[in-house]
Design a protein around this motif. Structure first.
Motif, PDB file in Angstrom:
ATOM      1  N   SER A  73       0.870  -1.181   0.000  1.00 23.28           N
ATOM      2  CA  SER A  73       0.000   0.000   0.000  1.00 23.28           C
ATOM      3  C   SER A  73       0.901   1.223   0.000  1.00 23.28           C
ATOM      4  CB  SER A  73      -0.908   0.014   1.238  1.00 23.28           C
ATOM      5  OG  SER A  73      -1.680   1.202   1.284  1.00 23.28           O
ATOM      6  N   SER A 113      -9.828  -6.061   0.906  1.00 27.74           N
ATOM      7  CA  SER A 113      -9.674  -4.942   1.832  1.00 27.74           C
ATOM      8  C   SER A 113     -10.991  -4.188   1.950  1.00 27.74           C
ATOM      9  CB  SER A 113      -8.600  -3.973   1.325  1.00 27.74           C
ATOM     10  OG  SER A 113      -8.578  -2.787   2.088  1.00 27.74           O
ATOM     11  N   SER A 115     -11.042  -1.228   1.949  1.00 24.66           N
ATOM     12  CA  SER A 115     -10.821  -0.031   1.126  1.00 24.66           C
ATOM     13  C   SER A 115     -11.654  -0.059  -0.150  1.00 24.66           C
ATOM     14  CB  SER A 115      -9.338   0.109   0.765  1.00 24.66           C
ATOM     15  OG  SER A 115      -8.937  -0.908  -0.141  1.00 24.66           O
ATOM     16  N   LEU A 118     -14.224   2.585  -0.536  1.00 23.07           N
ATOM     17  CA  LEU A 118     -13.799   3.955  -0.797  1.00 23.07           C
ATOM     18  C   LEU A 118     -13.677   4.193  -2.298  1.00 23.07           C
ATOM     19  CD1 LEU A 118     -11.041   4.141   1.976  1.00 23.07           C
ATOM     20  CD2 LEU A 118     -13.435   4.911   2.113  1.00 23.07           C
ATOM     21  N   SER A 120     -12.479   4.586  -6.056  1.00 29.66           N
ATOM     22  CA  SER A 120     -11.454   3.913  -6.842  1.00 29.66           C
ATOM     23  C   SER A 120     -11.586   4.366  -8.291  1.00 29.66           C
ATOM     24  CB  SER A 120     -11.602   2.389  -6.728  1.00 29.66           C
ATOM     25  OG  SER A 120     -12.894   1.981  -7.142  1.00 29.66           O
ATOM     26  N   THR A 146      -5.571   6.493  -5.394  1.00 29.52           N
ATOM     27  CA  THR A 146      -6.585   5.438  -5.241  1.00 29.52           C
ATOM     28  C   THR A 146      -6.083   4.083  -5.721  1.00 29.52           C
ATOM     29  OG1 THR A 146      -7.587   5.853  -7.426  1.00 29.52           O
ATOM     30  CG2 THR A 146      -8.442   7.122  -5.547  1.00 29.52           C
ATOM     31  N   MET A 149      -6.952   1.032  -3.375  1.00 31.18           N
ATOM     32  CA  MET A 149      -8.370   0.694  -3.412  1.00 31.18           C
ATOM     33  C   MET A 149      -8.751   0.056  -4.749  1.00 31.18           C
ATOM     34  SD  MET A 149      -7.648   3.528  -1.505  1.00 31.18           S
ATOM     35  CE  MET A 149      -8.298   5.150  -1.935  1.00 31.18           C
ATOM     36  N   SER A 204     -12.679   6.981   7.506  1.00 33.04           N
ATOM     37  CA  SER A 204     -12.842   6.026   6.405  1.00 33.04           C
ATOM     38  C   SER A 204     -13.095   4.601   6.886  1.00 33.04           C
ATOM     39  CB  SER A 204     -11.601   6.045   5.511  1.00 33.04           C
ATOM     40  OG  SER A 204     -10.452   5.635   6.231  1.00 33.04           O
ATOM     41  N   ASN A 205     -12.679   4.304   8.124  1.00 33.72           N
ATOM     42  CA  ASN A 205     -12.846   2.961   8.675  1.00 33.72           C
ATOM     43  C   ASN A 205     -13.501   3.002  10.055  1.00 33.72           C
ATOM     44  OD1 ASN A 205     -10.411   2.698   6.717  1.00 33.72           O
ATOM     45  ND2 ASN A 205     -11.002   0.585   7.143  1.00 33.72           N
TER      46      ASN A 205
END
Length: 253
Positions: A73, A113, A115, A118, A120, A146, A149, A204-205
């Motif tokens: 990442s 994930s 993610s 979110l 992308s 991005t 993601m 975001s999480n």
């Protein structure tokens, strides 16, 4: 004793899963750039071919399961993120599929994930799914922030599509994935020292429990997927995220 291949075995979730499998008495062949049974760079076609060839030579009679855990990442390394997280994972999974089919009850797991919830890049995802690595890497350069993601969404969609095909389910191979939230690993360690990033993660999480996951917690679920006896669970990307998915989209499941 069963035979398992684990990519990304040098650290994080891959390392924890390999340890848990070995502790249960199984044989594990680890694949990573370094500190592994098979040293290979899954970010390149050559490295992927070397890894698959080494696995086939080590266990020509077949394997029982594979975990595709290798990943990075890094927004400043968009090309590498797409190459490893999507194309590296897909190449290994497809490359060892004939070995999984030899035993008739193969199990395969990929690391997704949360993610994917979110933003992308849709164009890059489409190129990934079309198998156009050069095109996907070029497209990702324009939306580097991005790239992680995007890579995980592409892998998730690939998994969902492939799991129910004749090559996978039709050959007795169960292909599933796990989608962790924030896990305390060497990859995420720098985030915990950055107050601004921690504030962003809180947005975001969102979680319903206290504290982030340890790799061993994710490994527990992965080992279950790799060793389960039933034949009815496939094509699933299971969120293991402290409740993030349920909080962010309670009516979509």
């Amino acid at each position: 004793m069963k035979r398992f291949v684990v990519t990304g075995s040098g650290s994080g979730i891959g390392r924890a899963t390999a340890a848990r499998l070995r502790d249960a008495g199984h044989a594990v062949l680890g694949v990573d750039r370094a500190n592994a049974d098979v040293a290979a760079d899954l970010g390149t076609p050559t490295g992927r071919a070397q890894a698959i060839d080494a696995i086939a030579r080590h266990w020509p009679d077949g394997i029982d399961g594979v975990l595709a855990a290798a990943g990075i990442s890094a927004p400043d390394r968009a090309a590498e993120t797409i190459a490893i997280n999507h194309f590296g994972a897909v190449a290994v999974l497809e490359g060892v599929r004939p070995l999984l089919a030899k035993h008739g009850r193969g199990r395969a797991v990929a690391i997704g994930s949360t993610s994917v919830l979110l933003p992308s890049d849709a164009a890059t995802v489409a190129l990934c799914l079309a198998g156009d690595e050069a095109g996907a890497i070029a497209a990702a350069a324009a939306s580097a922030q991005t790239s992680y993601m995007t890579s995980k969404l592409a892998l998730t969609l690939w998994l969902r599509r492939e799991a129910v095909t004749r090559d996978w389910a039709g050959s007795g191979i169960l292909l599933n994935g796990v989608a962790p939230g924030v896990v305390s690993t060497p990859m995420t360690a720098p985030l915990f020292d950055d107050p601004a990033m921690m504030a962003l993660i809180a947005q975001s999480n969102p979680m319903a429990v206290e504290g982030f996951a340890q790799p061993e917690e994710i490994a527990e679920l992965i080992v279950h997927l790799l060793t389960m006896e039933g034949h009815y669970l496939l094509g699933q990307m299971i969120f293991i995220d402290g409740g993030t998915d349920a909080i962010m989209r309670p009516e979509r499941f």
